[in-house]
Enzyme design. Sequence first.
Site, PDB file in Angstrom:
ATOM      1  N   CYS D  87       0.839  -1.200   0.000  1.00 26.32           N
ATOM      2  CA  CYS D  87       0.000   0.000   0.000  1.00 26.32           C
ATOM      3  C   CYS D  87       0.872   1.247   0.000  1.00 26.32           C
ATOM      4  CB  CYS D  87      -0.951  -0.029   1.191  1.00 26.32           C
ATOM      5  SG  CYS D  87      -2.270   1.182   1.058  1.00 26.32           S
ATOM      6  N   HIS D 196      -3.405  -5.598   1.525  1.00 20.61           N
ATOM      7  CA  HIS D 196      -2.617  -5.746   2.757  1.00 20.61           C
ATOM      8  C   HIS D 196      -2.534  -7.193   3.227  1.00 20.61           C
ATOM      9  CE1 HIS D 196      -2.310  -1.452   4.073  1.00 20.61           C
ATOM     10  NE2 HIS D 196      -3.223  -1.341   3.130  1.00 20.61           N
ATOM     11  N   GLU D 198      -0.667  -8.421   5.411  1.00 23.65           N
ATOM     12  CA  GLU D 198      -0.445  -8.519   6.862  1.00 23.65           C
ATOM     13  C   GLU D 198      -1.761  -8.496   7.641  1.00 23.65           C
ATOM     14  OE1 GLU D 198      -0.364  -5.852   5.204  1.00 23.65           O
ATOM     15  OE2 GLU D 198      -0.780  -4.066   6.408  1.00 23.65           O
TER      16      GLU D 198
END
EC number: 6.3.5.3
Lengths: 749, 92, 92, 227
Positions: D87, D196, D198
């Site tokens: 991002c 994302h 994560e």
Amino acid sequence: MSLDTVENAGKTPDVELPWAELGLKKDEYERVVEILGRRPTGAELAMYSVMWSEHCSYKSSKVHLRQFGEKAPQSDALLVGIGENAGVVDVGNGYAVTFKVESHNHPSYVEPYQGAATGVGGIVRDIIAMGARPVAVVDPLRMGAADHPDTKRVLPGVVAGIGGYGNCLGLPNIGGEVVFDACYQGNPLVNAGAIGVMRHEDIHLAKAAGTGNKVIMYGARTGGDGIGGASILASETFDDAKPSKRPAVQVGDPFQEKLLIECTLEAFAEQLVVGIQDLGAAGISCATSELASNGSGGMRVELDDVPLRDSTLSPEEILMSESQERMCAVVEPGKVDRFLEICEKWDVIATVIGEVTDGDRLEIFWHGEKIVDVDPRTVAHDGPVYERPLARPDWQDALQADDAGKLPRPSTGDELKDQVLKVVASPNQASKKWITQQYDHFVQGNTVLAQPEDSGMIRIDEETGLGVAIATDGNGRFAKLDPYTGAQLALAEAYRNVATTGAKPLAVSDCLNFGSPEDPAVMWQFAEAIRGLADGCQQLGTPVTGGNVSLYNQTGEAAIHPTPVVAVLGVIDDVARRTPVAFQEEGQLLYLLGDTREEFGGSAWSQVVHEHLGGLPPAVDLERERLLGEILISASRDGMIDAAHDLSDGGLIQAVVESALLGGKGARLVVPDGLDAFTFLFSESAGRAVVAVPRSEELRFNDMCGARGLPVTRIGVVDGESVDVQGEFALPLDELREAHENTIPALLA
Amino acid sequence: MARVVVDVMLKPEILDPQGQAVQRALPRLGFDGISDVRQGKRFELEVDGPVDDAALARIQELAETFLANTVIENFTVKVEEPAQESAVGAEK
Amino acid sequence: MARVVVDVMLKPEILDPQGQAVQRALPRLGFDGISDVRQGKRFELEVDGPVDDAALARIQELAETFLANTVIENFTVKVEEPAQESAVGAEK
Amino acid sequence: MTARIGVVTFPGSLDDRDTQRAIRLAGAEPVALWHKDKDLKQVDAVVLPGGFSYGDYLRAGAISRFSPVMGTLIEQAKAGLPVLGICNGFQVLTEAHLLPGAMLGNDHLHFICRDQKLRVENADTAWTADYEAGQEIHIPLKNMDGRYVADERTLDMLEAEGRVAFRYVDFNPNGSLRDIAGITNEAGNVVGLMPHPEHAVEPLIGSGRTDGLPFFTSILKKLVAAS
Ligand SMILES: Nc1ncnc2c1ncn2[C@@H]1O[C@H](COP(=O)(O)OP(=O)(O)O)[C@@H](O)[C@H]1O
Ligand SMILES: [Mg+2]
């Protein structure tokens, strides 16, 4: 006129200051003179006028708000109660949680993006000031009519502002509300709430103790924004050459606030901070007088040392400026260097502006001259208190007599189906996804539940899975019909929403949005709502830990609906047990918990189908709410239910449609004996939820409800591609989805 | 066809976080001697037909009611004369 | 002290949804006759000292490496002559 | 032994802690790197995390790109250090010209947060080896400036060289050209994407899926194998 010093004020007792322009009443001004034993200086008057304003002093509401303390239930969980920046609750394992809701209504109407953004900024600073790391935000919103052109200006701006600020801070948005009603056309309500987490030992309070300790201002430079009356003081009376209009709207800088969070938390972690206060309404006036009055000594401030964005500001303006993203910390002299170092690491400007003294005066200097010399308690705590006249409105009886039960009801299955579609697609009941997908739900990596779940849920401890849940609710239509019951219904609904997800409700914050306190009818609504909320919290055992009052939400003579917004915070010992709204598996049995009565006053159905508001709101039974909550929590703990949804606006059918759409699985419903289909689907009786029970748990679940005396009715099964009400109608999920999800984008996009 | 440019800038007393962020980055990039940076918006409107007083009055109104929020922003309206444009700068 | 203005606009071939959103809203607001709208950025730099060729060259470089991303944007650099400024529009 | 993976914190980084958690969950050792330090602490790979560094002011990633840590990083990335930009990190990588093209505001002009379906187009990079080419995964997406643009020639080159690493499936959430969600450099050590991973490493949390974990196990395996 040149600088108005304390010395000068003593010598010129006859100079009349413009107290009226600053919003003070004559007797309030006289009190200031009496307290000081002389006329105030311009700077002193600036401080008293902002601190004694309705917004800062709660002068109209104080006498009523006391009930929250007087009626507070015994609660072991409460670590810090009303009166601090935000209340703090013990959630176990050594963790404490702080949360609060505030309003930013008026600025959001004038400049929706910045007004809403700075609302988020303000509430988050309250949370940091308690020593906590902010972990989530919520945003209860009320807007004018959905199809009014101005709503298209205000709502998208507000949403972008809340998202713009909260997303940039890295705070997941996990809940809120969007309600449309013409009564909010000129007074949209933009409330914002935040939650923070800390260890017990990290709780910080706003007080300036310890003679010789330094007062440090850090964060943004002070500019000429948000100054109302100060510019009158500064310009029209004292120096006509100055620009007389300072902007009332401020621009927020979420990036700066993110840095403030990080550097404040780092300073806390190194135990560098004795006391701390955020700068919100009334800026330095508020921060210095509150810090000093909550501490043991006095305070001396050199106003020249405040970093400015605009060098032409007068001392009065500096004292009153509401520039965003500023904080004030009290730090021991030996730790000042380290504190400043941390600020520098984060590129945050920080300056020592004063120190704690052993006297009991707050003294402020400008160019070496003393311009303020006051007892800080008189500024911060001894503001005026009003017992405003209140009177039950003369229209209240007629409104309550206009019973919604008399409205024509659908007589065929087809008619019922049409009305279901209409309700599900109506702006208030429609999916708010277009709005909530502009908010980051994922950031910080701890979000367990977010929109459109019944409550938002955040994991706070990775080891144990300990989590907290929050829901906000309010129903201005119910409160208009009966403010006492309306406030309790808001409480009951938020409580129920938290319990439905499996969390145990612990504490309450509120934002009380009302019209003008100078109108006895509004004052009556306000008093009734507080009485209802305080009684309700006492009964449910959930103390009010703090909140906010917003008055004067009024366009001309017309006040908004009385709108108490209630936030309930809950705790769950392992987030793995959370119960979601979505139907999980075909074949699971659907049960309705609670009693369904013919209650349509203020209902979504009466609004959508008949544009009607009248009668009485649904009855409240808080003992029943508590029992329902216990059952929902036990069922989640023991794995007896796989989905649950509380019933509120739109009744049972709305809840079932939402669970079905979210899970992508339909439902077959059977109207229970003793109820007609219409009442079954649309009644808004309180104290109810619908749950999906795996077949293997059916017996155990029924036994538990039976043993505890909670009415439980089997109403159907999770099944198929449609929502089917036997003998009445069937609505395919696709058709329902279109109805539910297209409305808001069509209005706003 | 003519081009009218509306420049919208935050009022001087209003905080400009973007401009500040740019300014604070300059020393790191090795640029000194710039004491302030403000960042605003530039709208280029292609107008059909002649840009007479009436047209300009309407654009003025558009700027005031829509392109700018005059609570926090100032604006200017200019007709762009193509020839004169890039006085010093080259278009890149 | 002098002011240098850097205007940054998206290259013509790059989609400008902000400009388009403005343009689409115009008919609703009762404005016709505007065939295209592009929205860009305007930077006002307050320069200490004289704006000579050397200073301008540096600002040109600043614009090229920092204020604009030349993969997607064009820019122009202009010294603002205070007197000439609001050619037609009034500052509001 | 395990690998040490650095996570840079810029002022305004938001997902740095989450990224460290994801690295830990994958079995590697996260190392915090600070934007003002030129020193990369001899890590084996670096993640530039999501967030709004410098508030996304000027352009997303434009100011961070000039921070001291980036000077070192650009050099070492060119020499083969594995770098993942998520991002905001992806935006920094394009601004730093470690990856071609640029990121612009979403075509619908709103922030968008959703669980996004992607196709892994290139499973040969340092960060994608644990996926299969063509595999479809769900990864949370949340951004304001996620519209990937580049000129036609660059886009054609990326396609021809197999450097489109991820593509949006079913729904293009921001107007990215050719549905591009992420790309890689020629050597495959530098990868950037908007979604994302994560946020998709634990059941129950966030999207509730673990489709993002292979990013971190891919790099771990590669580094351990190389050591
Ligand atoms: N402005 C908003 N911000 C965040 N979440 C919202 C907002 N408006 C509605 N929601 C979420 O959408 C869902 C449905 O809202 P609502 O119908 O008001 O819930 P309920 O009736 O259960 O209180 C909830 O999860 C709520 O938190
Ligand atoms: Mg609910």
